[in-house]
Design an enzyme around this catalytic site. Structure first.
Site, short mmCIF file in Angstrom:
data_model
loop_
_atom_site.label_atom_id
_atom_site.label_comp_id
_atom_site.label_asym_id
_atom_site.label_seq_id
_atom_site.Cartn_x
_atom_site.Cartn_y
_atom_site.Cartn_z
N GLU A 149 0.69 -1.18 -0.20
CA GLU A 149 -0.02 -0.06 0.12
C GLU A 149 0.88 1.36 -0.21
OE1 GLU A 149 -4.19 -1.51 2.09
OE2 GLU A 149 -2.64 -0.60 3.34
N CYS A 188 3.53 8.42 0.95
CA CYS A 188 3.99 7.65 1.74
C CYS A 188 4.14 6.42 1.14
CB CYS A 188 2.91 7.80 2.91
SG CYS A 188 3.32 6.48 4.34
N CYS A 238 5.60 -6.51 7.60
CA CYS A 238 6.72 -5.96 8.58
C CYS A 238 7.14 -7.10 9.62
CB CYS A 238 6.02 -4.66 9.20
SG CYS A 238 7.23 -3.82 10.25
N CYS A 249 5.17 -3.73 16.32
CA CYS A 249 4.70 -2.89 16.96
C CYS A 249 3.28 -3.22 17.29
CB CYS A 249 5.04 -1.28 16.50
SG CYS A 249 6.68 -1.20 16.19
N CYS A 290 0.40 -0.62 15.72
CA CYS A 290 0.13 -0.46 14.43
C CYS A 290 -0.35 -1.70 13.49
CB CYS A 290 1.66 -0.34 13.97
SG CYS A 290 1.99 -0.07 12.16
N GLU A 336 10.10 -1.64 7.96
CA GLU A 336 11.04 -0.81 8.29
C GLU A 336 12.11 -0.87 7.40
OE1 GLU A 336 13.94 0.96 10.15
OE2 GLU A 336 12.26 0.43 11.41
N ASN A 345 -4.59 6.04 15.40
CA ASN A 345 -5.61 5.76 14.42
C ASN A 345 -6.35 4.38 14.67
OD1 ASN A 345 -5.96 8.53 12.80
ND2 ASN A 345 -3.57 7.74 12.61
N CYS A 393 -1.82 7.05 9.50
CA CYS A 393 -0.88 6.71 10.27
C CYS A 393 -1.01 5.46 11.07
CB CYS A 393 -0.08 7.74 11.06
SG CYS A 393 1.44 7.23 12.02
#
Length: 386
Positions: free
Chosen positions: A112, A125, A132, A136, A139, A188, A318, A361
């Site tokens: 994305e 972005c 990933c 986290c 996220c 990352e 978010n 985000c």
């Protein structure tokens, strides 16, 4: 013409040449391509410069558009390279104008990319990995396992495809819509350092995509050993996903902290090449209710970053389906920001963008899970392109 590479043969077909993607080639790669095509040595740099111009400055999608090359040479080039972009599976447009692209790569994997407009121009972005590895806990991308690193070409191609969609190739560079790049999408970036470096050096080149390194920001969760190389070899702005002021809390939110704790991370920030007041480090801090948003956290934060030219982006959390956190109350965010501001640090509160299309985000995720249709604003637009 020499073959650049070959597919593995199978029982039914003979070997056939595989075209190389010109997107992601740097100048040295293009010179090597010309050598492989049998171009005389004295002409290779000139031919490579022509190809560079058409790929990265003109955004050509067809070799036949390269009209300063002979028809015969274009025919050879068309057999050697492809200018294909990733397939746009969906393009969603938020009520605030944010665009989220779901791109399918050549191997079928999905990533994305988000364009965030600001008075008609804006920031792209981009992602550096499929999935990933960092997990986290606040996220959404972290709930998707790492599949693989993106190639330099797949990173650059996100910029190319977004420019295609925005129709900006025919505009002069100063009028183009994508003015900034942030490596804040999936993955990352410092765990894919070589490909990110190559892609960002291509993006910075003034004779091509021409986005200044001062307008490119790499966000890391704190891969401390590679932070110096990021500044010295890529030269872009640095953003740190900090999100906590104690190792105990950051270990929970950003598990990488167990390997590179806050003190080591901030030492690397203090030594970041080129760091000065005119080139500050951005510390990203997501506001999580009753987790990291107290006055004590705010005072500890300004103490931690003392002496580092910095600004602090406060990010209202978010939400995403199944997330274990809530966003801090607005009054709490304002009180936190006030403490940081009084200490002399700029602390803008990031306005959430694209929430209705899960483009804000921390919300990106390319796996099949999607927000239920009922959660989408009826004013948002989804365009299926494949």
């Amino acid at each position: 013409m020499p073959l650049l590479q070959r597919d593995a043969p199978d029982a039914l077909t003979a070997e056939r040449p595989v075209r190389a993607s010109a997107i992601g080639m740097d100048r040295a790669d293009m010179v090597a391509l010309m050598a492989g095509m049998g171009v005389p040595e004295r002409q290779r740099k000139m031919r490579a410069a022509q190809l560079w111009h058409w790929v990265y400055q003109q955004g050509a999608t067809d070799v036949n558009a390269m009209t300063n090359m002979s028809k015969a040479f274009r025919a050879e080039l068309a057999e050697a390279i492809t200018l294909d972009r990733p397939q746009t599976v969906t393009r969603q447009i938020s009520v605030d104008g944010t665009r989220k692209y779901l791109f399918r790569l050549a191997d079928g994997n999905l990533v994305e990319t988000v364009f965030i407009p600001d008075d008609g121009r804006g920031t792209l972005c981009i992602s550096s990995q499929v999935g990933c590895t960092l997990t986290c806990t606040f996220c959404h991308t972290g709930t998707q396992k790492l599949v693989r690193n993106l190639t330099a070409g797949e990173i650059v191609a996100q910029v190319m495809a977004a420019r295609d969609d925005l129709g900006e190739w025919d505009l002069p560079i100063e009028a183009r819509l994508i003015t900034n790049i942030v490596l804040m999408g999936m993955g990352e970036p410092l765990y894919n350092f070589d490909a990110v470096k190559k892609a960002m050096l291509i993006a910075q080149d003034g004779d091509g995509i021409a986005i200044s390194k001062r307008r490119i920001t790499l966000s890391t969760s704190g891969v401390v050993p590679l932070i110096p190389a990021c500044g010295a070899e890529i030269g872009v702005n640095l953003a740190i996903s900090l999100h906590a002021t104690t190792d105990e809390v950051r270990n929970l939110l950003v598990p990488l902290n167990k390997k590179y704790p806050i003190a080591e991370l901030l030492d690397a920030c203090r030594a970041y090449p080129g760091l000065k007041n005119a080139r500050r480090i951005t510390f990203e801090y997501v506001m999580l209710k009753d987790v990291n948003d107290s006055d004590e956290d705010a005072r500890r934060l300004v103490k931690l970053i003392e002496g580092i030219p910095a600004k602090i982006n406060l990010i209202p959390f978010n939400p995403w389906p199944g997330s274990p956190y809530e966003c801090s109350d607005w009054e709490r965010i304002e009180a936190f920001a006030d403490i940081v501001n009084r200490a002399g640090y700029a602390s803008p509160v990031r306005t959430p963008r694209g929430r209705d299309i899960m483009a804000a985000c921390g919300q990106l995720k390319s796996a099949s899970e999607r927000a239920p249709r009922a959660r989408r604003s009826p004013a948002s637009e989804t365009i299926n392109a494949g």
